[in-house]
Design a protein around this motif. Structure first.
Motif, PDB file in Angstrom:
ATOM      1  N   THR A   3      42.848  36.923  64.170  1.00  0.00           N
ATOM      2  CA  THR A   3      42.267  35.974  65.121  1.00  0.00           C
ATOM      3  C   THR A   3      43.092  34.700  65.097  1.00  0.00           C
ATOM      4  O   THR A   3      43.399  34.183  64.019  1.00  0.00           O
ATOM      5  CB  THR A   3      40.810  35.649  64.757  1.00  0.00           C
ATOM      6  N   TRP A   4      43.486  34.221  66.280  1.00  0.00           N
ATOM      7  CA  TRP A   4      44.223  32.956  66.323  1.00  0.00           C
ATOM      8  C   TRP A   4      43.631  32.043  67.388  1.00  0.00           C
ATOM      9  O   TRP A   4      43.043  32.497  68.364  1.00  0.00           O
ATOM     10  CB  TRP A   4      45.717  33.178  66.507  1.00  0.00           C
ATOM     11  N   ARG A   5      43.793  30.730  67.158  1.00  0.00           N
ATOM     12  CA  ARG A   5      43.156  29.718  67.989  1.00  0.00           C
ATOM     13  C   ARG A   5      44.186  28.703  68.476  1.00  0.00           C
ATOM     14  O   ARG A   5      45.173  28.425  67.787  1.00  0.00           O
ATOM     15  CB  ARG A   5      42.066  28.998  67.187  1.00  0.00           C
ATOM     16  N   ALA A   6      43.911  28.137  69.655  1.00  0.00           N
ATOM     17  CA  ALA A   6      44.768  27.086  70.208  1.00  0.00           C
ATOM     18  C   ALA A   6      43.951  26.266  71.197  1.00  0.00           C
ATOM     19  O   ALA A   6      43.496  26.797  72.215  1.00  0.00           O
ATOM     20  CB  ALA A   6      45.998  27.680  70.898  1.00  0.00           C
ATOM     21  N   TYR A   7      43.712  25.015  70.859  1.00  0.00           N
ATOM     22  CA  TYR A   7      43.035  24.069  71.748  1.00  0.00           C
ATOM     23  C   TYR A   7      41.737  24.632  72.331  1.00  0.00           C
ATOM     24  O   TYR A   7      41.522  24.637  73.541  1.00  0.00           O
ATOM     25  CB  TYR A   7      43.976  23.633  72.870  1.00  0.00           C
ATOM     26  N   GLY A   8      40.876  25.105  71.450  1.00  0.00           N
ATOM     27  CA  GLY A   8      39.567  25.574  71.877  1.00  0.00           C
ATOM     28  C   GLY A   8      39.531  26.993  72.396  1.00  0.00           C
ATOM     29  O   GLY A   8      38.452  27.517  72.689  1.00  0.00           O
ATOM     30  N   HIS A   9      40.677  27.650  72.521  1.00  0.00           N
ATOM     31  CA  HIS A   9      40.730  29.038  72.975  1.00  0.00           C
ATOM     32  C   HIS A   9      40.982  29.951  71.774  1.00  0.00           C
ATOM     33  O   HIS A   9      41.523  29.523  70.752  1.00  0.00           O
ATOM     34  CB  HIS A   9      41.828  29.220  74.024  1.00  0.00           C
ATOM     35  N   GLN A  10      40.597  31.204  71.913  1.00  0.00           N
ATOM     36  CA  GLN A  10      40.709  32.146  70.802  1.00  0.00           C
ATOM     37  C   GLN A  10      41.154  33.510  71.310  1.00  0.00           C
ATOM     38  O   GLN A  10      40.748  33.958  72.380  1.00  0.00           O
ATOM     39  CB  GLN A  10      39.361  32.265  70.083  1.00  0.00           C
ATOM     40  N   GLU A  11      42.003  34.160  70.527  1.00  0.00           N
ATOM     41  CA  GLU A  11      42.491  35.508  70.832  1.00  0.00           C
ATOM     42  C   GLU A  11      42.287  36.373  69.595  1.00  0.00           C
ATOM     43  O   GLU A  11      42.436  35.902  68.461  1.00  0.00           O
ATOM     44  CB  GLU A  11      43.966  35.466  71.213  1.00  0.00           C
ATOM     45  N   PRO A  13      45.971  18.524  67.436  1.00  0.00           N
ATOM     46  CA  PRO A  13      44.662  18.641  68.080  1.00  0.00           C
ATOM     47  C   PRO A  13      44.142  20.064  68.122  1.00  0.00           C
ATOM     48  O   PRO A  13      42.953  20.282  68.172  1.00  0.00           O
ATOM     49  CB  PRO A  13      44.923  18.100  69.494  1.00  0.00           C
ATOM     50  N   GLY A  14      45.034  21.063  68.100  1.00  0.00           N
ATOM     51  CA  GLY A  14      44.584  22.447  68.184  1.00  0.00           C
ATOM     52  C   GLY A  14      44.081  22.998  66.874  1.00  0.00           C
ATOM     53  O   GLY A  14      43.525  24.086  66.823  1.00  0.00           O
ATOM     54  N   ALA A  15      44.287  22.281  65.758  1.00  0.00           N
ATOM     55  CA  ALA A  15      43.859  22.787  64.461  1.00  0.00           C
ATOM     56  C   ALA A  15      42.345  22.768  64.373  1.00  0.00           C
ATOM     57  O   ALA A  15      41.699  21.812  64.772  1.00  0.00           O
ATOM     58  CB  ALA A  15      44.464  21.952  63.340  1.00  0.00           C
ATOM     59  N   VAL A  16      41.766  23.855  63.844  1.00  0.00           N
ATOM     60  CA  VAL A  16      40.321  23.975  63.746  1.00  0.00           C
ATOM     61  C   VAL A  16      39.952  24.143  62.287  1.00  0.00           C
ATOM     62  O   VAL A  16      40.545  24.925  61.567  1.00  0.00           O
ATOM     63  CB  VAL A  16      39.810  25.191  64.544  1.00  0.00           C
ATOM     64  N   GLY A  17      38.948  23.403  61.814  1.00  0.00           N
ATOM     65  CA  GLY A  17      38.473  23.558  60.451  1.00  0.00           C
ATOM     66  C   GLY A  17      39.245  22.705  59.474  1.00  0.00           C
ATOM     67  O   GLY A  17      40.161  21.968  59.822  1.00  0.00           O
ATOM     68  N   SER A  18      38.864  22.809  58.197  1.00  0.00           N
ATOM     69  CA  SER A  18      39.505  22.011  57.162  1.00  0.00           C
ATOM     70  C   SER A  18      40.833  22.625  56.769  1.00  0.00           C
ATOM     71  O   SER A  18      41.114  23.777  57.059  1.00  0.00           O
ATOM     72  CB  SER A  18      38.592  21.928  55.937  1.00  0.00           C
ATOM     73  N   ASN A  19      41.653  21.851  56.099  1.00  0.00           N
ATOM     74  CA  ASN A  19      42.982  22.302  55.703  1.00  0.00           C
ATOM     75  C   ASN A  19      42.889  23.198  54.476  1.00  0.00           C
ATOM     76  O   ASN A  19      42.545  22.735  53.397  1.00  0.00           O
ATOM     77  CB  ASN A  19      43.848  21.076  55.403  1.00  0.00           C
TER      78      ASN A  19
END
Length: 436
Positions: free
Chosen positions: A234-242, A408-414
């Motif tokens: 699963t990968w994410r970019a600026y609120g979108h997910q694939e 900005p596209g990063a989601v969640g904690s590091n």
């Protein structure tokens, strides 16, 4: 290299490394300009990052539009001098700068995945560049004078191996009894399934053993029991997910080998109108313990929980019934990790060591880069006669977001947070001054 005034190249001793391994290599510098080159230092760059790209469309026909959403998150960044030029000048000639450094032990391995025009990857690079007065740059950023840097060399990283001699415990799921319904409405009784995975941590190429007990207290015939291990990226970019998934191991046990899956001729009279009625009693404990064994695919990726990319592995055990009937199942989340290091004497049994299998996918190419392609020097010229500097040992910084805040596209904690050592900077006296 045409009329370029200098050539820089980087060579390492191996084509792939384990997390926590030691990198040994050399930077080759050839200054061709008879006037020399102005430079403050020669820097080594080691970088790693997660990169994602998601493609979406809107409209139809002539109004159809493509939308691309991109994010990246730094995992590792090191930009440190191998040599400082005290007079701010390098004479014409040929030079070699040997170095040694250690990778962090908890960085994720290299991976790539694509789904049509959507991509994700974890990648690492090593390169070198000259720092001129007032200039700086990085492997993943644009540098005005491209001839001041070496073409980045890809580092293939495999995950940290399991400790030799340490065996992970198993996972046991308690018995679950599920109602068997036809077309969601008409009850045909119950089936009970108990499953256990021998080891919670598996390795690519490993044999996975699943133990189970089952019982059929319904009038529905069962075809057998299936176990399958699924990998989901699963990968994410600026609120979108694939999301993309695949099977990396499976096995089927026919009902012919499991008499306990034989259906009842009819439901017991007490079953009707009494939801608490359990005809099994301890029958499940008395039933035979079955074993399903299968091999994990050799190209299975390591389990990874990143900021932009997640790789999960789930084992599902299912009692297969006919069409339109309930299929009882239980799921176990497992971890995929490299086997114990073959360099460990306690774990070495094979005479030869095979190179790891890397998941195959086209490398991620950003459409926004303005970098000028450069040829990488893989063979030294016949007239190569270089001055060799002293070996430089480079302290490796812990995994980090890098010098800037999360994108900005990063989601969640590091997940790589917790570094206590600062990133090496040009001001730190890591390399000794070289009088060139």
């Amino acid at each position: 290299m045409g009329n370029q005034p200098l050539t820089i190249a980087v060579a390492t001793d191996q084509s792939y490394y384990e997390s926590g391994a030691t990198i040994t290599g050399r930077v080759y510098l050839s200054v061709k300009d008879p006037k020399g080159i102005d430079a403050k230092s020669l820097n080594l760059l080691i970088e790693g990052e997660e990169r994602t790209k998601i493609h979406r469309t809107s409209g139809t026909g002539e109004n159809r539009r493509n939308h691309y959403h991109r994010s990246n998150c730094a995992i590792l960044k090191l930009d440190t001098p191998l040599a400082n030029f005290g007079n701010g000048y390098i004479k014409p000639g040929q030079y070699e700068f040997p170095f040694i450094s250690t990778l962090p032990s908890n960085i994720p391995p290299t991976m790539r995945e694509n789904d049509f025009e959507s991509h994700c990857e974890v990648r690492y690079s090593i390169g070198a560049h000259l720092v001129q007065p007032g200039g700086a740059g990085g492997l993943f950023s644009s540098i005005t004078k491209s001839w001041l840097r070496a073409s980045p060399k890809e580092l293939n990283i495999i995950g940290k191996p399991q400790p030799a001699g340490v065996i992970a415990g198993g996972i046991k799921l308690p018995p679950e009894t599920e109602s068997i319904n036809y077309c969601c409405c008409f009850n045909r009784g119950t089936m009970t399934l108990e499953s256990e995975l021998e080891r919670a941590i598996l390795s690519p190429g490993d044999a996975a053993n699943v133990f189970l007990r089952c019982r059929n207290d319904s009038t529905t015939p069962a075809f057998g029991v299936q176990a399958h291990l699924r990998e989901t990226v699963t990968w994410r970019a600026y609120g979108h997910q694939e999301t993309k998934s695949r099977l990396i191991g499976q096995q089927f046990l026919s009902a012919d080998s499991c008499p306990e899956l034989s259906p009842l001729m009819r439901l017991p009279q007490k079953y009707f109108g009494d939801a608490s009625y359990n005809p099994l009693g301890d029958a499940l404990n008395r039933s035979q313990r079955r074993n399903l064994s299968f091999f994990v695919s050799r190209d299975a990726r390591d389990t990874h929980q990143g900021s932009l990319i997640t790789i999960d592995h789930v084992l599902t055990v299912t009692i297969k019934t006919k069409c339109c009937m309930t299929n009882p199942e239980s799921s176990i989340q497992v971890s995929i990790q490299r086997p114990p290091s073959l360099t460990d004497s306690a774990a070495t049994t094979a005479a030869t060591v095979e190179a790891p299998v890397f998941p195959s996918a086209p490398p991620f190419q950003s459409e926004e880069t303005n970098d000028i392609p450069m040829a990488e020097a893989t063979v030294l010229p016949p007239d190569w006669s270089a001055l060799t500097a002293d070996l430089v040992t480079i302290p490796m910084a812990e995994p980090t977001w890098g010098a800037t805040a999360p994108p900005p596209g990063a989601v969640g904690s590091n997940p790589y947070d917790g570094a206590t050592a600062p990133l090496p900077s040009l001001a730190q006296p890591i390399a000794t001054k070289v009088p060139y």
